[in-house]
Motif scaffolding. Structure first.
Motif, short mmCIF file in Angstrom:
data_model
loop_
_atom_site.label_atom_id
_atom_site.label_comp_id
_atom_site.label_asym_id
_atom_site.label_seq_id
_atom_site.Cartn_x
_atom_site.Cartn_y
_atom_site.Cartn_z
N LEU A 59 0.83 -1.20 0.00
CA LEU A 59 0.00 0.00 0.00
C LEU A 59 0.86 1.25 0.00
O LEU A 59 0.63 2.18 -0.79
N SER A 60 1.90 1.28 0.85
CA SER A 60 2.75 2.48 0.85
C SER A 60 3.52 2.56 -0.47
O SER A 60 3.79 3.66 -0.96
N GLY A 61 3.85 1.41 -1.05
CA GLY A 61 4.53 1.41 -2.35
C GLY A 61 3.65 2.03 -3.42
O GLY A 61 4.10 2.85 -4.24
N SER A 62 2.35 1.67 -3.39
CA SER A 62 1.45 2.17 -4.45
C SER A 62 1.25 3.68 -4.31
O SER A 62 1.02 4.38 -5.29
N GLN A 63 1.37 4.18 -3.04
CA GLN A 63 1.26 5.64 -2.86
C GLN A 63 2.47 6.35 -3.47
O GLN A 63 2.43 7.54 -3.75
N ARG A 68 -0.07 -1.53 -7.60
CA ARG A 68 -0.47 -2.10 -6.32
C ARG A 68 -0.21 -3.61 -6.25
O ARG A 68 0.28 -4.13 -5.26
N VAL A 69 -0.56 -4.31 -7.33
CA VAL A 69 -0.40 -5.77 -7.29
C VAL A 69 1.08 -6.14 -7.21
O VAL A 69 1.49 -6.99 -6.41
N TYR A 137 -3.77 -7.41 -2.00
CA TYR A 137 -4.89 -6.75 -1.30
C TYR A 137 -5.21 -7.40 0.05
O TYR A 137 -6.24 -7.11 0.64
N PHE A 138 -4.35 -8.32 0.49
CA PHE A 138 -4.53 -8.88 1.83
C PHE A 138 -3.33 -8.49 2.69
O PHE A 138 -2.33 -8.00 2.17
N THR A 139 -3.44 -8.73 3.98
CA THR A 139 -2.32 -8.44 4.89
C THR A 139 -1.86 -9.75 5.53
O THR A 139 -2.55 -10.78 5.41
N THR A 140 -0.76 -9.68 6.23
CA THR A 140 -0.33 -10.90 6.93
C THR A 140 -1.21 -11.16 8.15
O THR A 140 -1.22 -12.28 8.65
#
Ligand code: UDP
Length: 236
Positions: A59-63, A68-69, A137-140
């Motif tokens: 998510l921070s990368g996509s910002q 995103r993927v 789109y999921f988290t650990t």
């Protein structure tokens, strides 16, 4: 006597940074390995999911302009790096560990399946299940809810840097008080940030209790296993 037979331990990638601003702090890594060994030696079967926030978050990368993927895939690779580091630290102190990956990448780790992970634990190895759920789109946190349910863990132990769930963020609000236990429904109602909602809902719907505690204090994991009330229990 151990209170649980089989646990799913969730470790945050961010905590692995220790005092460093980035990456893996060997001291923190070894402290974690030592705590895990302690409860492994008590006969507890241990499955582990580690985050990757100390290296990369999609998510921070996509910002910052990453797709995103692809960013999430980078994040999942970060969890594999952390998992390899933890397995190496465990093996170094004589605790068998096996890394599974949610995405095929032999020989780095074995492709995950519930039965292979359970078999590893029953044969005395710590099963480290990396690459989250294998999907963007999921988290650990969701990865650990999923794996905890799959491996039929008695509880998900969420090791954090705070000692439980508070009425407000204790690092910002000094008057915040700690819950000894709380229901999933109260987490929704009070809008408490324990895990993301996908992860919380998976645990609620599948009746997997969560125990939130401070993993950064040596000996705490053992205390939780022995039933000491040092964190917050979340249940239905
Ligand atoms: N990630 C993902 N799918 C998953 C689990 C993780 O795409 O099932 C990616 C996502 O980009 C996430 C990163 O891996 O930001 C690292 O995981 P997380 O942020 O949960 O790590 P933590 O906050 O626990 O260090």
């Amino acid at each position: 006597m151990a209170r649980f037979k089989r646990i799913l331990l969730k470790l945050s990638g961010e905590s692995l940074m220790g005092k460093q601003g980035y990456g893996i702090d060997p001291e923190r890594l070894n402290d974690y390995a030592q705590q895990i060994k302690e409860v492994h030696d008590m006969g507890v079967q241990i499955g582990i999911v580690i985050g990757g926030g100390n290296i990369f978050r999609g998510l921070s990368g996509s910002q910052k302009g990453f797709d995103r993927v692809k960013g999430d895939q980078m994040g999942m690779c970060a969890t594999v790096i952390n998992s390899l580091a933890l397995s190496s630290a465990l093996e170094a102190i004589g605790t068998k560990a096996k890394v599974f990956t949610a995405i095929r990448m032999e020989p780095i780790g074995e492709f995950y399946s519930k039965w292979k992970a359970i078999e590893a634990m029953e044969h005395g190895a710590v099963a480290i299940m990396s690459a989250g759920t294998g999907n963007p789109y999921f988290t650990t946190d969701t990865g650990s809810s999923l794996r905890g349910i799959e491996i039929e863990a008695d509880v998900m132990l969420k090791g954090t840097r705070v000692d439980g769930i508070y009425t407000a963020d204790p690092e910002k609000e000094p008057t915040a008080t700690k819950f000894s236990e709380i229901t999933y429904d109260d987490i929704y109602k009070k809008g408490l940030k324990v895990m993301d909602l996908t992860a919380t809902t998976m645990c609620k719907e599948n009746n997997l209790p969560i125990y939130v505690f401070n993993m950064d204090v040596l000996g705490n994991l053992r205390k939780v296993i022995l039933g000491e009330d040092i964190g917050t229990l979340v249940h239905n």
